[in-house]
Write a protein that holds these residues in place. Structure first.
Motif, mmCIF file in Angstrom:
data_model
loop_
_atom_site.group_PDB
_atom_site.id
_atom_site.type_symbol
_atom_site.label_atom_id
_atom_site.label_comp_id
_atom_site.label_asym_id
_atom_site.label_seq_id
_atom_site.Cartn_x
_atom_site.Cartn_y
_atom_site.Cartn_z
ATOM 1 N N MET A 279 0.824 -1.211 0.000
ATOM 2 C CA MET A 279 0.000 0.000 0.000
ATOM 3 C C MET A 279 0.857 1.260 0.000
ATOM 4 S SD MET A 279 -3.284 -0.608 -0.140
ATOM 5 C CE MET A 279 -4.064 0.856 0.554
ATOM 6 N N TYR B 267 -0.914 3.429 -3.010
ATOM 7 C CA TYR B 267 -1.998 4.347 -2.645
ATOM 8 C C TYR B 267 -1.433 5.695 -2.216
ATOM 9 C CZ TYR B 267 -6.481 5.870 -0.693
ATOM 10 O OH TYR B 267 -7.653 6.550 -0.443
ATOM 11 N N TRP C 248 -5.632 -5.748 -1.138
ATOM 12 C CA TRP C 248 -5.054 -4.503 -1.660
ATOM 13 C C TRP C 248 -6.142 -3.640 -2.299
ATOM 14 C CZ3 TRP C 248 -0.859 -4.448 0.831
ATOM 15 C CH2 TRP C 248 0.013 -5.524 0.888
ATOM 16 N N HIS D 141 -8.701 -2.316 0.369
ATOM 17 C CA HIS D 141 -8.203 -1.216 1.204
ATOM 18 C C HIS D 141 -8.227 0.106 0.449
ATOM 19 C CE1 HIS D 141 -6.547 -2.923 5.068
ATOM 20 N NE2 HIS D 141 -7.082 -3.966 4.451
ATOM 21 N N ARG D 142 -7.938 0.062 -0.822
ATOM 22 C CA ARG D 142 -8.049 1.296 -1.609
ATOM 23 C C ARG D 142 -9.497 1.786 -1.634
ATOM 24 N NH1 ARG D 142 -4.718 -0.004 -7.054
ATOM 25 N NH2 ARG D 142 -5.529 -2.096 -6.628
ATOM 26 N N LYS D 143 -10.434 0.863 -1.779
ATOM 27 C CA LYS D 143 -11.850 1.235 -1.788
ATOM 28 C C LYS D 143 -12.282 1.792 -0.429
ATOM 29 C CE LYS D 143 -13.915 -2.546 -2.942
ATOM 30 N NZ LYS D 143 -14.977 -3.510 -3.352
ATOM 31 N N ASP E 186 -10.695 5.303 0.120
ATOM 32 C CA ASP E 186 -11.369 6.272 -0.755
ATOM 33 C C ASP E 186 -12.754 6.618 -0.211
ATOM 34 O OD1 ASP E 186 -9.294 6.524 -2.550
ATOM 35 O OD2 ASP E 186 -10.128 5.116 -4.024
#
Length: 396
Positions: free
Chosen positions: A217, A221, A261, A264-266, A269
């Motif tokens: 991450m 990110y 992965w 976690h971005r979702k 965000d």
């Protein structure tokens, strides 16, 4: 506690009526859309306030693999001395699973061993740290569970410092989120988990160890600054990540997630998009109608709709109370509908309490130890470089 005066003040927008100069700032979304992950359990927390923004199956106790090491690290930082040299025992060397390949009797500073623990997930490092700081692995586990109780982690119990599968060793997504929010407020912990690569002195050779962070991450990110990966055959993929954007830090937790992965971005965000952090009160701001000032800043993540539901209450202390004699004049409490979301002390406008440092003496000493340990490594690297130059000069 006795109150000389208790007064409820209804605030519209919190702006001109109570705290002069306060602005809630722009909100992004009135009604957050749904969030879905592939995890068996997940949670998202705002680090500053500790508010859980999202939770799914969050209070279910589960195996957590190397996410355990978040607690190992913060307990070691809180109870240990970063400049101490930690000696590797036979028990540490023989620990199965991920490793930084410590050798029997090898010595490394506690700080550098913490880098090996959090960047490379070394189980040997976890054991060596536990034995050094706790006197024994069992003694250290007692400190871990003591800290869990202190933080109110009701669905957590530790049996070891590394996270290898063991009956009775578990935590939950919500507990891990709360633990991470606590740990990230420690400057040393935050620095370690945000590091992508760390060079560490090697006592066996002239080249240094190089620890590369397993947390993808950090490069995947924008704003990512932590925290820890984890995996065992029974726990499966586990991940705690954190990121900071526009002064707001969020931490996401997933347990048993095959697509962590992306999830976690979702999650991050979604959090940044729907729950921006608002400064509701700033340290030193005047309280309208009173010769008082706010003792510390108060920030809280709010949706657009929620920003209209904030109310405050000013509670003034009796002059005969201990808190009053120590300089506090009362509390400014904040409510969202009927739920209290926070409170800050209020002082006289010219109070000396406003000038006191916010960090505890222990936290200040830990930072001093951190800087000393870093300088020691830098001197060691310089000496190593000079040695290599001399070796090259006199080789022939």
């Amino acid at each position: 506690m006795y109150f000389k005066k208790l007064q409820r003040i209804t605030v519209i927008g919190l702006l001109a009526v109570l705290v002069a100069g306060t602005s809630l700032g722009p909100a992004v979304s009135a009604n957050p859309g749904p969030l879905h992950t592939n995890a068996k359990a997940s949670a998202l927390i705002d680090v500053e306030s500790g508010r859980l923004l999202y939770s799914n199956n969050g209070d279910t106790s589960m195996r957590i693999a190397s996410l355990t090491k978040i607690m190992t690290a913060i307990v070691a930082i809180d109870h240990g001395k970063l400049t101490d040299m930690v000696k590797t025992s036979k028990r540490a060397v023989g620990k199965e699973g991920s490793s930084i390949y410590l050798q029997l009797g090898e010595e490394m500073s506690l700080l550098n061993m913490l880098y090996g623990l959090m960047l490379r997930s070394g189980n040997d490092a976890a054991t060596a740290i536990a034995e050094h700081v706790g006197g024994s692995e069992e003694g250290f586990v007692h400190l871990m569970n003591e800290k869990a109780a202190f933080l109110g982690l009701k669905h957590t119990q530790f049996k070891n410092p590394h996270g290898l599968d063991e009956e009775g060793h578990y935590s939950s997504a919500n507990d891990l989120a709360k633990l991470t929010a606590y740990a990230l407020k420690n400057d040393v912990f935050a620095e370690i988990v945000s590091t992508r690569e760390k060079k560490v002195p090697n006592p066996h050779d002239k080249w240094a160890y190089s620890y590369t962070n397993k947390n993808k991450m950090l490069s995947m990110y924008e704003g990512a600054d932590g925290v820890k990966t984890g995996y065992t055959k029974k726990a499966l993929r586990c991940l705690v990540s954190s990121a900071t954007r526009q002064g707001q830090q969020l931490a996401a937790v997933t347990i048993n997630d095959r697509d962590d992965w992306l999830d976690h971005r979702k999650m991050l965000d979604w959090g940044f998009g729907n729950y921006p952090l608002h400064e509701i009160a700033a340290k030193g701001q005047l309280i309208a109608g009173y010769p008082l000032t706010v003792g510390q800043s108060f920030k809280y993540p709010l949706t657009e709709q929620e920003s209209h539901d904030i109310r405050s209450r000013l509670v003034l202390y009796d002059a005969n109370t201990l808190r009053y004699s120590l300089g506090e004049r009362g509390l400014l409490e904040w409510y969202m509908k009927n739920d209290r979301i926070g409170a800050v002390p209020v002082y006289d406008v010219a109070s000396g309490r406003l000038k006191l440092p916010t960090a505890s003496p222990k936290a200040q000493q830990t930072l001093v130890d951190f800087k000393m340990a870093v300088k020691h490594d830098e001197r060691g690297r310089l000496a190593g470089t000079i040695s290599k130059i001399f070796d090259a000069l006199f080789k022939y």
